[in-house]
Design a protein around this motif. Structure first.
Motif, PDB file in Angstrom:
ATOM      1  N   LYS A 274      38.471  58.525  15.638  1.00 36.90           N
ATOM      2  CA  LYS A 274      38.016  58.715  14.256  1.00 36.90           C
ATOM      3  C   LYS A 274      37.542  60.144  14.031  1.00 36.90           C
TER       4      LYS A 274
ATOM      5  N   ALA B 192      37.091  53.418  19.542  1.00 26.39           N
ATOM      6  CA  ALA B 192      37.616  54.013  18.308  1.00 26.39           C
ATOM      7  C   ALA B 192      36.897  55.300  17.924  1.00 26.39           C
ATOM      8  N   VAL B 193      35.728  55.566  18.478  1.00 33.41           N
ATOM      9  CA  VAL B 193      34.920  56.722  18.059  1.00 33.41           C
ATOM     10  C   VAL B 193      35.652  58.050  18.229  1.00 33.41           C
TER      11      VAL B 193
ATOM     12  N   GLY C 119      27.943  56.031   9.042  1.00 35.14           N
ATOM     13  CA  GLY C 119      28.851  55.145   8.328  1.00 35.14           C
ATOM     14  C   GLY C 119      29.654  55.820   7.240  1.00 35.14           C
TER      15      GLY C 119
ATOM     16  N   LEU D 280      27.508  49.648  20.273  1.00 36.00           N
ATOM     17  CA  LEU D 280      28.777  49.263  19.674  1.00 36.00           C
ATOM     18  C   LEU D 280      29.549  48.292  20.559  1.00 36.00           C
ATOM     19  N   SER D 281      30.444  47.559  19.958  1.00 38.94           N
ATOM     20  CA  SER D 281      31.350  46.725  20.733  1.00 38.94           C
ATOM     21  C   SER D 281      32.328  47.625  21.484  1.00 38.94           C
ATOM     22  N   ASP D 282      32.992  47.062  22.499  1.00 41.30           N
ATOM     23  CA  ASP D 282      33.949  47.863  23.264  1.00 41.30           C
ATOM     24  C   ASP D 282      35.043  48.417  22.365  1.00 41.30           C
ATOM     25  N   GLU D 283      35.490  47.621  21.405  1.00 36.54           N
ATOM     26  CA  GLU D 283      36.535  48.077  20.490  1.00 36.54           C
ATOM     27  C   GLU D 283      36.057  49.238  19.629  1.00 36.54           C
ATOM     28  N   ASP D 284      34.835  49.134  19.128  1.00 33.13           N
ATOM     29  CA  ASP D 284      34.294  50.198  18.281  1.00 33.13           C
ATOM     30  C   ASP D 284      33.998  51.461  19.093  1.00 33.13           C
ATOM     31  N   LYS D 285      33.538  51.285  20.313  1.00 31.73           N
ATOM     32  CA  LYS D 285      33.317  52.445  21.195  1.00 31.73           C
ATOM     33  C   LYS D 285      34.617  53.207  21.404  1.00 31.73           C
TER      34      LYS D 285
ATOM     35  N   LYS E 298      28.292  58.097  12.645  1.00 36.67           N
ATOM     36  CA  LYS E 298      27.098  57.327  12.997  1.00 36.67           C
ATOM     37  C   LYS E 298      26.405  56.795  11.725  1.00 36.67           C
TER      38      LYS E 298
END
Length: 386
Positions: A330, A326-327, A384, A319-324, A382
């Protein structure tokens, strides 16, 4: 795919502060006779003194130490100690998480201490405390509320050290034994391990701390909330039920109820056992879960209260740093929507992760029920589906 669990925690409260109320808590069980009364009147002052005495008894505080109620939660109690006692000799402030870093800023930028040693470590680590000179005053955090890292022992403090020790123990007392012989100032707040209400702090002073207060006047001005001297000496009435400003008697009664519950279940040793059992459930689960790791690598430094974990593995690394980042949020948001667990996301300034409070006011079964839901939410994310 992991199937959605069916059992939810009966009390889904996993916040690291304010924390879960003791089992069986109900507002209608609180003694309200002190409400609507002057806190300086005989009855209300007696209740404040009872809270002090019960705290001292349950924590095993030595007879010649003083225990008092302070305004401003743990922050107020800790900063009062720094503002009134530091500056008399060289000082060290050691930090490894957000609140300890605040004490560094206080010492360096507010008090502007002239002879200051700063020891810092990142989240999940503890600095080399043996670097601290024994004649320095030292400010440290026993247990890192936002990092999950605690000191494993007090061997780095000599029994005959000349400097005073100021110990922020807000997420440690009633979960870990305090080495009182090496502690001169210990502070904590009601809303941590005991599940009490906020805005009130406790300050515990050794005879050496009292001597420092009596013999030293700092060069900087003190706000009213930090003025604990009267006619040049420590105002001992603060440790007999008087308070610097008006306390909440409702919060006081809530704190008393928590203390009485601790006494009823067997005292601080029972709280230690409950906390350790809760933390073991979470730590064992982290060890068995390949996509998680404890934020603190050294088992000897891992807390038994706010256990912090971060994500790892191929999927998270993709994942991108931003998506990491956010995990965790969420997952926490989804389980809050389902009323499975509240407030177990990591601290805002810490590395992205989850933090599950394991203090003695929680029931082990509720913690055990939360964990499969986290696994389910992770798999849903994971795939989606979140």
């Amino acid at each position: 795919m992991t199937a959605q669990p069916t059992l939810k925690p009966e009390r889904p409260f996993f916040s690291s502060g304010p924390t879960c109320k003791p089992p069986g808590w109900s507002v209608d069980k609180l003694d309200t006779r002190s409400l609507g009364r002057s806190h300086r009147g005989k009855y209300a002052k007696g209740r404040l003194k009872y809270a002090i005495d019960l705290t001292k008894e349950l924590l095993g505080v030595p007879d010649d130490y003083l225990v008092g109620i302070m305004p401003g939660s743990d922050t107020g109690a800790l900063e009062c100690a720094m503002w009134t006692m530091l500056g008399a000799r060289p000082a060290t402030v050691a930090a490894w998480e957000s609140f300890g870093n605040v004490w560094i800023q206080d010492a360096a930028k507010q008090l502007k201490l002239k002879d200051l040693q700063v020891l810092e470590a990142g989240y999940g680590e503890i600095p080399d405390l043996t670097q601290i000179p024994q004649d320095n005053d030292v400010v440290f955090t026993w247990n890192g509320t936002t990092s999950g890292a605690r000191i494993p022992n007090t061997d780095w403090l000599a029994a005959d050290r000349t400097g005073i020790t100021i110990n922020d123990a807000t997420s440690a007392v009633f979960a870990m034994e305090m080495d009182w012989a090496k502690l001169d100032v210990t502070t904590f707040s009601w809303q941590k391990v005991l599940g009490g209400e906020a805005q009130h702090g406790m300050m515990i002073l050794s005879p050496k701390a009292v001597e420092r207060i009596n013999s030293y006047d700092p060069e900087w001005p003190l706000p009213k909330l930090f003025r604990i001297k009267k006619k040049g000496k420590l105002d001992t009435s603060i440790f007999e039920g008087a308070t610097i400003n008006t306390p909440s008697m409702l919060a006081t009664e809530d704190y008393i109820a928590a203390l009485e519950w601790v006494k009823e279940i067997g005292g601080r040793e029972a709280m230690f056992a409950r906390t350790n059992a809760n933390a073991k459930i979470v730590k064992d689960w982290i060890e068995a879960t390949p996509w998680l790791r404890n934020m603190v690598a050294d088992p000897a430094q891992q807390t038994n209260t706010g256990v912090c974990m971060v994500f790892q593995g191929e999927w998270i690394d993709s994942l991108s740093d931003e998506d990491k980042a956010a995990v965790p949020g969420k997952i926490a948001k989804k389980l809050e929507e389902l009323e499975v667990g509240f407030d177990f996301n990591g601290y805002r300034d810490a590395p992205p992760g989850l933090r599950i409070w394991c203090g003695g006011s929680l029931e082990s079964e509720d913690i055990a029920r939360l964990l499969p839901w986290i696994e389910w939410a992770y798999e849903e994310l994971k795939a989606g589906n979140l």
